[in-house]
Design a protein around this motif. Sequence first.
Motif, PDB file in Angstrom:
ATOM      1  N   MET A 190      42.602  32.028  49.984  1.00  0.00           N
ATOM      2  CA  MET A 190      43.028  31.040  48.974  1.00  0.00           C
ATOM      3  C   MET A 190      41.809  30.289  48.538  1.00  0.00           C
ATOM      4  O   MET A 190      42.596  29.061  48.105  1.00  0.00           O
ATOM      5  CB  MET A 190      44.480  30.207  49.298  1.00  0.00           C
ATOM      6  CG  MET A 190      46.163  31.418  49.001  1.00  0.00           C
ATOM      7  SD  MET A 190      47.406  30.740  49.619  1.00  0.00           S
ATOM      8  CE  MET A 190      47.471  29.427  48.612  1.00  0.00           C
ATOM      9  N   GLU A 191      40.895  30.123  49.612  1.00  0.00           N
ATOM     10  CA  GLU A 191      40.520  29.423  49.710  1.00  0.00           C
ATOM     11  C   GLU A 191      39.339  29.901  48.564  1.00  0.00           C
ATOM     12  O   GLU A 191      38.450  28.712  48.491  1.00  0.00           O
ATOM     13  CB  GLU A 191      39.777  29.660  51.227  1.00  0.00           C
ATOM     14  CG  GLU A 191      40.096  28.664  52.364  1.00  0.00           C
ATOM     15  CD  GLU A 191      40.018  29.277  53.649  1.00  0.00           C
ATOM     16  OE1 GLU A 191      38.293  29.221  53.739  1.00  0.00           O
ATOM     17  OE2 GLU A 191      40.557  29.128  54.582  1.00  0.00           O
ATOM     18  N   SER A 192      39.820  30.805  47.993  1.00  0.00           N
ATOM     19  CA  SER A 192      38.281  30.875  47.018  1.00  0.00           C
ATOM     20  C   SER A 192      39.292  31.057  45.566  1.00  0.00           C
ATOM     21  O   SER A 192      40.652  31.860  45.009  1.00  0.00           O
ATOM     22  CB  SER A 192      37.814  32.478  47.065  1.00  0.00           C
ATOM     23  OG  SER A 192      37.890  32.983  45.876  1.00  0.00           O
ATOM     24  N   GLN A 193      39.770  29.592  44.419  1.00  0.00           N
ATOM     25  CA  GLN A 193      39.845  29.868  43.217  1.00  0.00           C
ATOM     26  C   GLN A 193      40.043  31.150  43.113  1.00  0.00           C
ATOM     27  O   GLN A 193      40.946  30.719  42.058  1.00  0.00           O
ATOM     28  CB  GLN A 193      39.088  29.038  42.475  1.00  0.00           C
ATOM     29  CG  GLN A 193      39.232  27.700  43.261  1.00  0.00           C
ATOM     30  CD  GLN A 193      38.332  26.440  42.182  1.00  0.00           C
ATOM     31  OE1 GLN A 193      37.783  26.413  41.244  1.00  0.00           O
ATOM     32  NE2 GLN A 193      38.742  24.602  42.385  1.00  0.00           N
ATOM     33  N   GLN A 194      39.313  31.509  42.450  1.00  0.00           N
ATOM     34  CA  GLN A 194      39.437  33.120  41.838  1.00  0.00           C
ATOM     35  C   GLN A 194      39.948  33.982  41.951  1.00  0.00           C
ATOM     36  O   GLN A 194      40.854  34.756  41.993  1.00  0.00           O
ATOM     37  CB  GLN A 194      37.804  34.127  41.199  1.00  0.00           C
ATOM     38  CG  GLN A 194      37.236  32.234  40.238  1.00  0.00           C
ATOM     39  CD  GLN A 194      35.804  33.232  39.709  1.00  0.00           C
ATOM     40  OE1 GLN A 194      35.415  33.517  40.581  1.00  0.00           O
ATOM     41  NE2 GLN A 194      34.969  33.562  38.632  1.00  0.00           N
ATOM     42  N   GLY A 195      39.668  34.504  43.758  1.00  0.00           N
ATOM     43  CA  GLY A 195      40.551  35.324  43.800  1.00  0.00           C
ATOM     44  C   GLY A 195      42.005  34.582  45.144  1.00  0.00           C
ATOM     45  O   GLY A 195      42.676  35.406  45.566  1.00  0.00           O
ATOM     46  N   ASN A 196      42.678  33.656  44.216  1.00  0.00           N
ATOM     47  CA  ASN A 196      43.986  33.392  44.746  1.00  0.00           C
ATOM     48  C   ASN A 196      44.865  34.461  44.667  1.00  0.00           C
ATOM     49  O   ASN A 196      45.138  34.729  44.175  1.00  0.00           O
ATOM     50  CB  ASN A 196      44.506  32.238  44.498  1.00  0.00           C
ATOM     51  CG  ASN A 196      45.378  31.443  45.095  1.00  0.00           C
ATOM     52  OD1 ASN A 196      47.076  31.824  45.038  1.00  0.00           O
ATOM     53  ND2 ASN A 196      45.648  30.152  44.861  1.00  0.00           N
ATOM     54  N   PRO A 197      45.362  34.363  46.031  1.00  0.00           N
ATOM     55  CA  PRO A 197      46.384  35.725  45.511  1.00  0.00           C
ATOM     56  C   PRO A 197      47.798  35.854  44.803  1.00  0.00           C
ATOM     57  O   PRO A 197      48.468  36.800  44.749  1.00  0.00           O
ATOM     58  CB  PRO A 197      46.812  36.077  47.157  1.00  0.00           C
ATOM     59  CG  PRO A 197      46.571  34.595  48.168  1.00  0.00           C
ATOM     60  CD  PRO A 197      45.449  34.176  47.307  1.00  0.00           C
ATOM     61  N   PHE A 198      47.954  34.486  44.600  1.00  0.00           N
ATOM     62  CA  PHE A 198      49.283  34.208  43.091  1.00  0.00           C
ATOM     63  C   PHE A 198      48.345  34.647  42.191  1.00  0.00           C
ATOM     64  O   PHE A 198      49.409  35.219  41.585  1.00  0.00           O
ATOM     65  CB  PHE A 198      49.360  32.772  43.709  1.00  0.00           C
ATOM     66  CG  PHE A 198      50.034  32.624  42.389  1.00  0.00           C
ATOM     67  CD1 PHE A 198      51.466  32.809  42.305  1.00  0.00           C
ATOM     68  CD2 PHE A 198      50.015  31.442  41.134  1.00  0.00           C
ATOM     69  CE1 PHE A 198      53.028  32.210  41.828  1.00  0.00           C
ATOM     70  CE2 PHE A 198      51.138  31.454  40.199  1.00  0.00           C
ATOM     71  CZ  PHE A 198      52.536  31.602  40.602  1.00  0.00           C
ATOM     72  N   PHE A 199      46.998  34.642  41.451  1.00  0.00           N
ATOM     73  CA  PHE A 199      46.926  35.242  40.732  1.00  0.00           C
ATOM     74  C   PHE A 199      47.638  37.094  40.719  1.00  0.00           C
ATOM     75  O   PHE A 199      47.377  37.550  39.403  1.00  0.00           O
ATOM     76  CB  PHE A 199      45.236  34.528  40.362  1.00  0.00           C
ATOM     77  CG  PHE A 199      45.076  33.250  40.123  1.00  0.00           C
ATOM     78  CD1 PHE A 199      46.160  32.136  40.008  1.00  0.00           C
ATOM     79  CD2 PHE A 199      43.821  33.479  40.585  1.00  0.00           C
ATOM     80  CE1 PHE A 199      45.864  31.289  39.748  1.00  0.00           C
ATOM     81  CE2 PHE A 199      43.261  31.700  40.445  1.00  0.00           C
ATOM     82  CZ  PHE A 199      44.289  30.862  40.200  1.00  0.00           C
ATOM     83  N   SER A 200      46.961  36.962  41.671  1.00  0.00           N
ATOM     84  CA  SER A 200      46.761  38.815  41.767  1.00  0.00           C
ATOM     85  C   SER A 200      47.975  39.823  41.721  1.00  0.00           C
ATOM     86  O   SER A 200      48.377  40.634  41.331  1.00  0.00           O
ATOM     87  CB  SER A 200      46.127  39.647  42.727  1.00  0.00           C
ATOM     88  OG  SER A 200      46.682  38.653  44.290  1.00  0.00           O
ATOM     89  N   GLY A 201      49.097  38.589  41.474  1.00  0.00           N
ATOM     90  CA  GLY A 201      50.783  39.219  42.258  1.00  0.00           C
ATOM     91  C   GLY A 201      51.295  39.064  44.074  1.00  0.00           C
ATOM     92  O   GLY A 201      51.666  39.712  43.761  1.00  0.00           O
ATOM     93  N   ASP A 202      49.751  39.261  44.374  1.00  0.00           N
ATOM     94  CA  ASP A 202      50.549  39.149  45.872  1.00  0.00           C
ATOM     95  C   ASP A 202      50.910  37.803  46.774  1.00  0.00           C
ATOM     96  O   ASP A 202      51.633  38.386  48.356  1.00  0.00           O
ATOM     97  CB  ASP A 202      48.470  39.564  46.357  1.00  0.00           C
ATOM     98  CG  ASP A 202      47.985  40.710  46.005  1.00  0.00           C
ATOM     99  OD1 ASP A 202      48.587  41.592  45.362  1.00  0.00           O
ATOM    100  OD2 ASP A 202      46.899  40.612  46.456  1.00  0.00           O
ATOM    101  N   LEU A 203      50.742  37.335  45.635  1.00  0.00           N
ATOM    102  CA  LEU A 203      51.816  35.965  46.732  1.00  0.00           C
ATOM    103  C   LEU A 203      52.731  35.505  45.455  1.00  0.00           C
ATOM    104  O   LEU A 203      52.541  35.442  43.963  1.00  0.00           O
ATOM    105  CB  LEU A 203      51.274  34.761  47.079  1.00  0.00           C
ATOM    106  CG  LEU A 203      51.497  33.510  47.683  1.00  0.00           C
ATOM    107  CD1 LEU A 203      51.919  33.622  49.305  1.00  0.00           C
ATOM    108  CD2 LEU A 203      50.444  32.453  47.651  1.00  0.00           C
ATOM    109  N   GLY A 204      53.987  35.537  45.391  1.00  0.00           N
ATOM    110  CA  GLY A 204      55.560  35.154  44.756  1.00  0.00           C
ATOM    111  C   GLY A 204      55.238  34.108  44.164  1.00  0.00           C
ATOM    112  O   GLY A 204      55.794  34.227  43.281  1.00  0.00           O
ATOM    113  N   MET A 205      55.551  33.120  45.034  1.00  0.00           N
ATOM    114  CA  MET A 205      55.299  31.639  45.337  1.00  0.00           C
ATOM    115  C   MET A 205      55.123  31.277  45.638  1.00  0.00           C
ATOM    116  O   MET A 205      54.584  31.774  47.301  1.00  0.00           O
ATOM    117  CB  MET A 205      56.824  31.840  45.284  1.00  0.00           C
ATOM    118  CG  MET A 205      57.681  32.030  44.773  1.00  0.00           C
ATOM    119  SD  MET A 205      60.023  31.745  44.854  1.00  0.00           S
ATOM    120  CE  MET A 205      60.360  32.630  46.914  1.00  0.00           C
ATOM    121  N   LEU A 206      54.291  29.645  44.981  1.00  0.00           N
ATOM    122  CA  LEU A 206      53.218  28.781  45.994  1.00  0.00           C
ATOM    123  C   LEU A 206      53.417  27.828  45.057  1.00  0.00           C
ATOM    124  O   LEU A 206      53.979  27.267  44.260  1.00  0.00           O
ATOM    125  CB  LEU A 206      52.221  29.615  45.401  1.00  0.00           C
ATOM    126  CG  LEU A 206      50.894  28.535  45.714  1.00  0.00           C
ATOM    127  CD1 LEU A 206      50.744  28.739  47.240  1.00  0.00           C
ATOM    128  CD2 LEU A 206      49.739  28.860  45.029  1.00  0.00           C
TER     129      LEU A 206
END
Length: 440
Positions: free
Chosen positions: A264-280
């Motif tokens: 999550m410290e990478s703006q582009q690689g946030n796991p929420f964007f990839s669907g690897d984190l369901g809620m945030l």
Amino acid sequence: MRHLKWLSVLFIAVLVLSGCNGFTKGDSAKKDKQAEGEDGKVVLDFWTFWGSEIRRPVVEKIVEDFNKSQDKIEVKHTFVPWGDIWTKELASIAAGSPPDVVINDINATALRGEKKQAENLSKYLEKDDISGNFYEELWNATLYEGDSYGIPFNTDTRVLFYNKDAFKEAGLDPEQPPKTWDELWEFAEKLDVKNGDKYDRMGFYPLFGAGTDVWMLNADKVNFIDENDEVKINTPEKLDTLKWLKSWHDKYGDNNINSWQSQMESQQGNPFFSGDLGMLVQQPTFFTQIRDYAPDLNFGVALLPEKEPGNGNTSWGGGFVAEIPYGAKHPDESWEFIKYLTDKEAQEYWAVKNFDNVANKEAAETAAESDEFSEDGKMVYGLAVEAMPHTMLTPTPVVAPDFPTLINPEFDNVYLGKKTPEQALEDAEKKVQKLIDQNK
């Protein structure tokens, strides 16, 4: 702060500085000569930390518009980097040559009033009572002994973002986000995709994007030190919250939590964007990252779930104020600029161009309908406006300005398994009470 937001700790450290170097009598004399322009206008020096390629043009357009709106005052914008601005401001106050207007942290406004680092605005508000233009919680944070020492400019809150496609995959209704803490757990269990001891998808972790304090406020709507200087740390509601948060930590474990946090410290690689984190949980401005790095993401937003039905969707926010540093040479003219800066037109412009929450209620409500926003943008900004009446601040208490340094390690001790929630809260309350007794 991590739990009570590191920003307040930064401001406390800055506020207690005295005798700072960096400004001399020569600087003061030079500024006095610049205070009146060749055309007879009063020249104001306006300090902000907004130097990015997005925000700097916006604030400078507002300054330009103000300068064109009248012929007696000329405002000049000075960018001072985030890490330097408040230390330099205190040094300039000590040297008798402060800027005329500065953007400062809202949660430490009362502390600056108590320390005579900001001008009392009561005489201006008696003539121009603009207090009703702002969200009540923001306005109250500017008060010290009933008088305001800064005018709210921008703010934030915390809301729940959720991945609609992940909801569908888990058999959840994408139009029905969780409404309570129990549902958060239930939904997370369904969203989790576990692979041995690891997770391919984490459903939800409450301390991603929000600290312990956010959830404690959500539970009982009471700050750690209340308006009567009473310590409210070791309470049944806060104990329930800490136990609840510990259960999430135990569920996922240090390795998984740390792995996701690093992503999550990478703006582009946030796991929420990839669907690897369901809620945030995040600030509404998180939408700009979605817009820029995951434009096709199918997502929704909701108010923070309440502890239990009827408990309320209380959230946490911070923000900034426009204030006149103590000893500023032209406070009357500074007040005129601050009124413009925090009025509807400038506030709406700031909100739309920056996708930022503003303190002026009318401007915020109008911005939510802006044609410059996409439909997703309107959805998120509208939800942010809806969240503001439920949003609490954590003003720095004058009697214990540095108390977060005492309680945050106690929360960490719980998550690390070094203390029980009961012992941690008991120890935290004793330490803070001792600090207050010493300061009084």
